[in-house]
Design a protein around this motif. Structure first.
Motif, PDB file in Angstrom:
ATOM      1  N   TYR A 148      51.773  40.441 -58.528  1.00  0.00           N
ATOM      2  CA  TYR A 148      51.954  38.967 -58.356  1.00  0.00           C
ATOM      3  C   TYR A 148      51.077  38.096 -59.465  1.00  0.00           C
ATOM      4  N   GLN A 155      57.196  41.825 -60.610  1.00  0.00           N
ATOM      5  CA  GLN A 155      57.366  42.049 -59.201  1.00  0.00           C
ATOM      6  C   GLN A 155      57.616  43.525 -58.924  1.00  0.00           C
ATOM      7  N   THR A 158      50.197  42.703 -55.212  1.00  0.00           N
ATOM      8  CA  THR A 158      51.119  42.151 -54.205  1.00  0.00           C
ATOM      9  C   THR A 158      50.590  41.982 -52.880  1.00  0.00           C
ATOM     10  N   MET A 195      57.223  30.389 -65.108  1.00  0.00           N
ATOM     11  CA  MET A 195      56.252  31.089 -64.008  1.00  0.00           C
ATOM     12  C   MET A 195      57.039  31.824 -63.229  1.00  0.00           C
ATOM     13  N   ASP A 196      58.181  31.543 -62.788  1.00  0.00           N
ATOM     14  CA  ASP A 196      59.264  32.270 -61.893  1.00  0.00           C
ATOM     15  C   ASP A 196      59.557  33.457 -62.538  1.00  0.00           C
ATOM     16  N   MET A 197      59.913  33.602 -63.774  1.00  0.00           N
ATOM     17  CA  MET A 197      60.380  34.361 -64.669  1.00  0.00           C
ATOM     18  C   MET A 197      59.229  35.432 -64.691  1.00  0.00           C
ATOM     19  N   ASP A 235      44.770  29.082 -56.537  1.00  0.00           N
ATOM     20  CA  ASP A 235      45.706  28.420 -57.692  1.00  0.00           C
ATOM     21  C   ASP A 235      45.184  27.419 -58.291  1.00  0.00           C
ATOM     22  N   ARG A 255      56.635  35.999 -62.909  1.00  0.00           N
ATOM     23  CA  ARG A 255      56.269  36.600 -61.532  1.00  0.00           C
ATOM     24  C   ARG A 255      57.363  37.809 -61.264  1.00  0.00           C
ATOM     25  N   LYS A 256      58.720  37.381 -61.800  1.00  0.00           N
ATOM     26  CA  LYS A 256      59.685  38.643 -61.440  1.00  0.00           C
ATOM     27  C   LYS A 256      59.626  39.540 -62.251  1.00  0.00           C
ATOM     28  N   TYR A 305      55.586  25.852 -65.970  1.00  0.00           N
ATOM     29  CA  TYR A 305      55.360  25.279 -64.655  1.00  0.00           C
ATOM     30  C   TYR A 305      56.591  24.196 -64.278  1.00  0.00           C
ATOM     31  N   GLY A 362      60.602  26.717 -65.114  1.00  0.00           N
ATOM     32  CA  GLY A 362      60.826  28.088 -64.460  1.00  0.00           C
ATOM     33  C   GLY A 362      60.197  29.353 -65.116  1.00  0.00           C
TER      34      GLY A 362
END
Length: 360
Positions: free
Chosen positions: A162, A157, A266, A149-151, A281, A153-154, A144, A147
């Motif tokens: 998601y 994807q 998604t 969580m962004d990775m 969330d 999710r990617k 959090y 980065g």
């Protein structure tokens, strides 16, 4: 190295009682006013219903915790989102949930990302950075604040999925029929593991890896298909009954601290109103904090109970853990070479672990 796959058959605020009561009354009043002021179309809207399968068996405490999460989602959204929970294997096989989520057969899964390492190597690197983090809070910060969580999710994807959030059951114990006190003790051991870095690290120490869903681990241990089992923490192992057939366990924690993600279709995610997404969330984060704390408390209690029943708790020395960490980093290198996102996740976690002085 041999890996054999068997498919599944805050600071605390001091407040007087009077002040707490006033605050609670104010919150209740404001909530009532908010509901009263909602348009009729919102109050009367049809509930969205999701089917979500977990990695846990129906009799495990962790499955009950997830059921409690689903109940809170219904309450917190005023009934606008209902989650029907399923234990491992109830709808599809434990290793098939991602396909089911992609196709909207299931609207969600709550499982271990490393199960899909063969589809996306970054999920192995993110799902369990073996011999790395020592507490869930550490990896939570990476997810959090750095980065991660962004990775994650990617990574999901391209599967039409998601990730809402992640949680943990803590640093895993290893249950075995023979004492495993150092890396060399894995030689000749048949070990139940999951796809990913942890299993391959143990394989490099000399074990033969049998990949099985966690729900089949007890039977494999009882029948001698495996000599050791990598499945959750001490208290979960005790609840499943491992110590009926094996009398050694690594504790506190050993090597592996897998993520339990909550990943949804998604389209199902995008169809939710923004406020429901926010509630989901927030409810997940509260659930995650509670689950981690409850399991940690359970582990401490169970450690004393199983010792009285003849179970030997084995703690690895710092020197042996350091050697194991070096082996694990070699495995991480191999996974990082499999994809750009896997390399990014590996480099990022290593940098953070160096800041925490957990990696040289």
């Amino acid at each position: 190295m041999m890996i054999r796959v068997l498919l599944p058959s805050t600071q605390e605020t001091t407040m007087t009682t009077f002040n707490r009561r006033k605050v609670l009354q104010a919150v209740a009043a404001s909530s009532t006013a908010l509901i009263a002021g909602m348009p009729a179309i919102v109050l009367g809207q049809k509930a969205t219903k999701w089917r979500v399968q977990t990695l846990w068996g129906a009799g495990e405490d962790t499955f009950k915790y997830f059921e409690e999460f689903a109940d809170k989602v219904k309450v917190n959204t005023g009934g606008r989102l209902e989650i029907q929970t399923f234990a491992a294997g109830a709808v599809v096989g434990a290793f098939e949930t991602l396909d089911a989520v992609s196709q909207n057969v299931l609207q969600g899964q709550s499982t271990y990302p490393g199960y899909w390492a063969g589809k996306e190597p970054a999920l192995a690197v993110i799902g369990d950075f073996a011999f790395g983090y020592r507490t869930p809070e550490q990896q939570n910060r990476w997810l959090y604040e750095r980065g991660g969580m962004d990775m994650l999710r990617k990574a999901y994807q391209r599967f039409n999925a998601y990730t809402v959030g992640a949680t943990w059951w803590g640093v895993e114990s290893l249950t075995s029929k023979k004492p495993i006190r150092r890396p060399e003790d894995f030689k000749g051991i048949k070990h139940r593991g999951a796809q990913g870095i942890a299993a391959e690290t143990i394989a490099k120490m000399g074990a033969s890896i049998v990949v099985l869903p966690g729900g089949e681990a007890y039977s494999a241990l009882e029948k001698g298909i495996v000599d050791s089992v990598d499945w959750s923490t001490l208290s979960v192992n005790a609840k499943v009954g491992f110590f009926e057939v094996a009398k050694y366990a690594t504790f506190p924690g050993f090597h592996s601290m897998p993520i339990q993600d909550f990943t949804v279709n998604t389209s199902a995610w995008k169809s939710l109103p923004d406020d429901v997404k926010q509630i989901l969330d927030r409810t997940w984060r509260e659930f995650s904090t509670t689950q981690v704390a409850r399991i940690a408390d359970n582990d401490k209690r169970v450690a004393e109970e199983v010792k009285k029943k003849g179970v030997e708790l084995v703690a690895w020395s710092d020197a042996d853990l350091t050697r194991a960490r070096q082996i694990a980093q070699g495995v991480v290198d191999e996974w990082a070479a499999k994809g750009a996102l896997a390399k990014q996740a590996a480099d990022s976690q290593r940098a953070f672990l160096r800041e925490l002085k957990l990696l040289a």
